[in-house]
Design an enzyme around this catalytic site. Structure first.
Site, PDB file in Angstrom:
ATOM      1  N   LYS A   1     -75.591 -51.286 -75.711  1.00  0.00           N
ATOM      2  CA  LYS A   1     -75.105 -52.272 -76.598  1.00  0.00           C
ATOM      3  C   LYS A   1     -75.308 -51.671 -78.002  1.00  0.00           C
ATOM      4  CE  LYS A   1     -77.577 -55.909 -75.867  1.00  0.00           C
ATOM      5  NZ  LYS A   1     -78.173 -55.447 -74.480  1.00  0.00           N
TER       6      LYS A   1
ATOM      7  N   ARG B   1     -78.067 -65.034 -76.562  1.00  0.00           N
ATOM      8  CA  ARG B   1     -78.857 -64.631 -75.427  1.00  0.00           C
ATOM      9  C   ARG B   1     -79.036 -65.648 -74.459  1.00  0.00           C
ATOM     10  NH1 ARG B   1     -83.648 -60.395 -76.378  1.00  0.00           N
ATOM     11  NH2 ARG B   1     -82.404 -59.148 -77.590  1.00  0.00           N
TER      12      ARG B   1
ATOM     13  N   ARG C   1     -87.223 -44.658 -73.553  1.00  0.00           N
ATOM     14  CA  ARG C   1     -86.546 -44.935 -74.897  1.00  0.00           C
ATOM     15  C   ARG C   1     -88.218 -44.698 -76.046  1.00  0.00           C
ATOM     16  NH1 ARG C   1     -82.712 -49.414 -76.390  1.00  0.00           N
ATOM     17  NH2 ARG C   1     -84.489 -51.081 -76.278  1.00  0.00           N
TER      18      ARG C   1
ATOM     19  N   ARG D   1     -91.738 -48.482 -78.437  1.00  0.00           N
ATOM     20  CA  ARG D   1     -92.054 -49.708 -78.787  1.00  0.00           C
ATOM     21  C   ARG D   1     -92.760 -50.825 -77.857  1.00  0.00           C
ATOM     22  NH1 ARG D   1     -85.983 -51.303 -80.557  1.00  0.00           N
ATOM     23  NH2 ARG D   1     -86.406 -52.691 -78.681  1.00  0.00           N
TER      24      ARG D   1
ATOM     25  N   ARG E   1     -88.593 -58.316 -69.790  1.00  0.00           N
ATOM     26  CA  ARG E   1     -87.463 -58.788 -70.408  1.00  0.00           C
ATOM     27  C   ARG E   1     -86.067 -58.602 -69.439  1.00  0.00           C
ATOM     28  NH1 ARG E   1     -87.032 -53.442 -74.184  1.00  0.00           N
ATOM     29  NH2 ARG E   1     -85.185 -54.218 -74.893  1.00  0.00           N
TER      30      ARG E   1
END
Ligand SMILES: [Zn+2]
Length: 212
Positions: free
Chosen positions: A13, A87, A126, A159, A170
Protein backbone atom coordinates in the site's frame (compact mmCIF):
# COMPACT_ATOMS: atom_id res chain seq x y z
CA UNK A 1 -11.04 10.53 -7.62
CA UNK A 2 -10.52 9.85 -3.91
CA UNK A 3 -9.64 6.26 -3.08
CA UNK A 4 -9.13 3.86 -0.20
CA UNK A 5 -6.14 1.56 -0.72
CA UNK A 6 -6.35 -1.49 1.50
CA UNK A 7 -4.91 -4.95 1.97
CA UNK A 8 -2.79 -6.90 4.42
CA UNK A 9 0.27 -5.44 6.13
CA UNK A 10 3.06 -5.83 3.55
CA UNK A 11 0.70 -5.83 0.54
CA UNK A 12 2.45 -2.76 -0.92
CA UNK A 13 0.00 0.00 0.00
CA UNK A 14 2.77 2.42 0.94
CA UNK A 15 4.78 1.81 -2.24
CA UNK A 16 1.74 2.24 -4.48
CA UNK A 17 0.58 5.33 -2.60
CA UNK A 18 3.97 6.93 -3.16
CA UNK A 19 3.65 6.33 -6.92
CA UNK A 20 0.11 7.72 -6.98
CA UNK A 21 1.41 10.85 -5.24
CA UNK A 22 4.42 11.27 -7.54
CA UNK A 23 2.70 10.49 -10.85
CA UNK A 24 -0.92 11.51 -10.38
CA UNK A 25 -0.46 14.34 -7.87
CA UNK A 26 -2.71 12.75 -5.28
CA UNK A 27 -2.34 13.34 -1.54
CA UNK A 28 -1.48 10.33 0.61
CA UNK A 29 -3.16 10.06 3.98
CA UNK A 30 -1.26 7.30 5.76
CA UNK A 31 -2.26 6.64 9.33
CA UNK A 32 1.10 4.92 9.84
CA UNK A 33 2.87 8.18 8.92
CA UNK A 34 0.47 10.21 11.05
CA UNK A 35 1.21 7.96 14.01
CA UNK A 36 4.97 8.05 13.50
CA UNK A 37 4.95 11.87 13.28
CA UNK A 38 2.83 12.09 16.44
CA UNK A 39 5.11 9.62 18.23
CA UNK A 40 8.26 11.44 17.13
CA UNK A 41 6.80 14.73 18.34
CA UNK A 42 5.63 12.99 21.53
CA UNK A 43 2.10 14.33 21.29
CA UNK A 44 -0.46 12.90 23.67
CA UNK A 45 -2.21 11.00 20.87
CA UNK A 46 1.18 9.77 19.65
CA UNK A 47 2.15 8.25 22.96
CA UNK A 48 -1.20 6.54 23.29
CA UNK A 49 -0.93 5.19 19.73
CA UNK A 50 2.58 3.86 20.32
CA UNK A 51 1.64 1.59 23.20
CA UNK A 52 -0.88 -0.17 20.93
CA UNK A 53 1.37 -0.37 17.84
CA UNK A 54 4.25 -1.91 19.84
CA UNK A 55 1.99 -4.81 20.73
CA UNK A 56 0.71 -5.22 17.16
CA UNK A 57 -2.77 -4.15 18.20
CA UNK A 58 -5.06 -1.68 16.49
CA UNK A 59 -4.93 1.92 17.65
CA UNK A 60 -8.40 2.89 19.00
CA UNK A 61 -10.75 4.52 16.51
CA UNK A 62 -11.12 7.79 18.40
CA UNK A 63 -7.36 8.47 18.06
CA UNK A 64 -7.18 7.51 14.38
CA UNK A 65 -10.29 9.36 13.29
CA UNK A 66 -9.16 12.58 14.97
CA UNK A 67 -5.83 12.43 13.12
CA UNK A 68 -7.45 11.71 9.72
CA UNK A 69 -10.01 14.47 10.08
CA UNK A 70 -7.25 17.02 10.72
CA UNK A 71 -5.61 16.06 7.41
CA UNK A 72 -8.90 16.12 5.47
CA UNK A 73 -9.41 19.69 6.68
CA UNK A 74 -6.23 20.80 4.85
CA UNK A 75 -6.76 19.08 1.46
CA UNK A 76 -7.57 22.08 -0.74
CA UNK A 77 -9.49 20.05 -3.35
CA UNK A 78 -6.73 17.57 -4.15
CA UNK A 79 -7.64 13.90 -4.65
CA UNK A 80 -6.50 11.73 -1.77
CA UNK A 81 -5.52 8.14 -1.05
CA UNK A 82 -6.41 6.68 2.31
CA UNK A 83 -3.62 4.21 3.07
CA UNK A 84 -4.08 2.03 6.15
CA UNK A 85 -7.45 3.55 7.03
CA UNK A 86 -10.20 2.47 7.56
CA UNK A 87 -9.07 -0.78 9.21
CA UNK A 88 -12.35 -1.75 10.83
CA UNK A 89 -16.02 -1.54 9.92
CA UNK A 90 -16.49 0.97 12.75
CA UNK A 91 -13.76 3.17 11.24
CA UNK A 92 -15.39 2.85 7.81
CA UNK A 93 -18.69 4.09 9.25
CA UNK A 94 -16.95 6.97 11.03
CA UNK A 95 -15.07 7.82 7.84
CA UNK A 96 -18.36 8.01 5.94
CA UNK A 97 -19.58 10.57 8.47
CA UNK A 98 -16.53 12.83 8.48
CA UNK A 99 -16.37 12.72 4.66
CA UNK A 100 -19.99 13.75 4.25
CA UNK A 101 -19.51 16.59 6.76
CA UNK A 102 -16.76 17.89 4.48
CA UNK A 103 -18.75 17.13 1.29
CA UNK A 104 -16.13 14.57 0.21
CA UNK A 105 -16.56 11.08 -1.24
CA UNK A 106 -14.62 7.87 -1.85
CA UNK A 107 -14.74 6.81 -5.53
CA UNK A 108 -13.15 3.35 -5.27
CA UNK A 109 -11.81 1.06 -2.57
CA UNK A 110 -8.86 -0.80 -4.10
CA UNK A 111 -7.94 -4.10 -2.44
CA UNK A 112 -4.35 -5.33 -2.96
CA UNK A 113 -4.45 -9.13 -2.92
CA UNK A 114 -1.21 -10.86 -1.83
CA UNK A 115 -0.84 -14.49 -0.61
CA UNK A 116 0.09 -14.97 3.06
CA UNK A 117 3.44 -16.70 2.32
CA UNK A 118 4.59 -13.71 0.27
CA UNK A 119 3.43 -11.27 2.96
CA UNK A 120 5.50 -12.99 5.65
CA UNK A 121 8.68 -12.80 3.57
CA UNK A 122 8.11 -9.13 2.80
CA UNK A 123 7.39 -8.17 6.41
CA UNK A 124 10.12 -10.02 8.30
CA UNK A 125 12.76 -8.64 5.91
CA UNK A 126 11.61 -5.03 6.12
CA UNK A 127 13.95 -2.40 7.60
CA UNK A 128 13.33 1.33 7.98
CA UNK A 129 15.48 4.40 8.53
CA UNK A 130 14.92 5.90 11.98
CA UNK A 131 15.61 9.41 10.68
CA UNK A 132 13.94 9.80 7.26
CA UNK A 133 11.60 6.78 7.10
CA UNK A 134 13.18 5.28 3.94
CA UNK A 135 12.13 1.62 3.59
CA UNK A 136 14.53 -1.24 2.79
CA UNK A 137 14.37 -5.03 2.59
CA UNK A 138 17.17 -7.42 3.57
CA UNK A 139 16.78 -9.39 0.32
CA UNK A 140 15.05 -7.26 -2.29
CA UNK A 141 16.35 -3.80 -1.33
CA UNK A 142 19.34 -3.88 1.05
CA UNK A 143 21.22 -0.76 2.13
CA UNK A 144 24.67 -0.28 0.56
CA UNK A 145 26.26 -0.28 4.03
CA UNK A 146 24.65 -2.59 6.59
CA UNK A 147 22.46 -0.66 9.05
CA UNK A 148 23.08 2.74 7.40
CA UNK A 149 20.49 4.65 5.34
CA UNK A 150 21.51 5.26 1.68
CA UNK A 151 19.49 8.48 1.63
CA UNK A 152 20.46 10.29 4.84
CA UNK A 153 23.07 8.18 6.66
CA UNK A 154 20.64 7.53 9.52
CA UNK A 155 20.34 4.28 11.46
CA UNK A 156 18.34 1.55 9.70
CA UNK A 157 16.38 -0.70 12.05
CA UNK A 158 13.70 -3.35 12.22
CA UNK A 159 10.56 -1.73 13.59
CA UNK A 160 9.06 -3.41 16.66
CA UNK A 161 5.89 -4.10 14.71
CA UNK A 162 7.88 -5.90 11.95
CA UNK A 163 9.24 -8.52 14.35
CA UNK A 164 8.01 -12.05 13.81
CA UNK A 165 5.73 -12.56 16.81
CA UNK A 166 4.19 -9.12 16.31
CA UNK A 167 3.67 -9.83 12.59
CA UNK A 168 1.62 -12.92 13.44
CA UNK A 169 -0.58 -10.75 15.65
CA UNK A 170 -0.84 -8.04 12.97
CA UNK A 171 -1.97 -10.56 10.34
CA UNK A 172 -4.53 -12.08 12.69
CA UNK A 173 -5.84 -8.62 13.64
CA UNK A 174 -6.02 -7.76 9.94
CA UNK A 175 -7.93 -10.93 9.04
CA UNK A 176 -10.46 -10.39 11.80
CA UNK A 177 -11.00 -6.65 11.43
CA UNK A 178 -9.96 -5.39 8.02
CA UNK A 179 -10.79 -8.25 5.66
CA UNK A 180 -14.56 -7.82 6.33
CA UNK A 181 -14.25 -4.34 4.76
CA UNK A 182 -14.33 -6.07 1.39
CA UNK A 183 -17.99 -6.82 1.98
CA UNK A 184 -18.60 -3.28 3.22
CA UNK A 185 -17.20 -1.69 0.05
CA UNK A 186 -18.82 -4.29 -2.23
CA UNK A 187 -22.20 -3.29 -0.87
CA UNK A 188 -21.39 0.34 -1.69
CA UNK A 189 -20.36 -0.70 -5.23
CA UNK A 190 -16.89 0.77 -4.69
CA UNK A 191 -14.84 -2.41 -4.37
CA UNK A 192 -12.12 -3.29 -6.89
CA UNK A 193 -9.39 -5.90 -6.56
CA UNK A 194 -5.81 -5.74 -7.86
CA UNK A 195 -3.27 -8.59 -7.74
CA UNK A 196 -0.54 -7.19 -5.50
CA UNK A 197 1.85 -10.12 -5.94
CA UNK A 198 3.27 -8.70 -9.19
CA UNK A 199 6.08 -6.23 -9.83
CA UNK A 200 5.55 -2.67 -8.65
CA UNK A 201 4.99 -1.16 -12.11
CA UNK A 202 2.42 -3.78 -13.13
CA UNK A 203 0.50 -3.28 -9.90
CA UNK A 204 0.61 0.47 -10.41
CA UNK A 205 -0.73 0.38 -13.97
CA UNK A 206 -3.53 -1.94 -12.84
CA UNK A 207 -4.48 0.45 -10.05
CA UNK A 208 -4.38 3.39 -12.47
CA UNK A 209 -6.69 1.51 -14.83
CA UNK A 210 -9.29 0.65 -12.19
CA UNK A 211 -9.47 4.18 -10.78
CA UNK A 212 -9.58 6.08 -14.07
ZN1 LIG B 1 17.35 7.91 6.15
Amino acid sequence: MNIVLFGAPGAGKGTQSTLLVERLGMVQISTGDLFRAAIKNKTELGQKAQSFMDKGELVPDSIVIGMVDEVLAKLENKSFILDGFPRTSAQAEALGKILSQRALEIGKAVFLEVPREELLGRLTGRRVCKSCGAVYHVQSKPTKVAGVCDVCGGEVIQRNDDKEDVIATRLKTYEENTLPLRTYFKELNKYVEVNGAQDTETVFSNIKRVIS
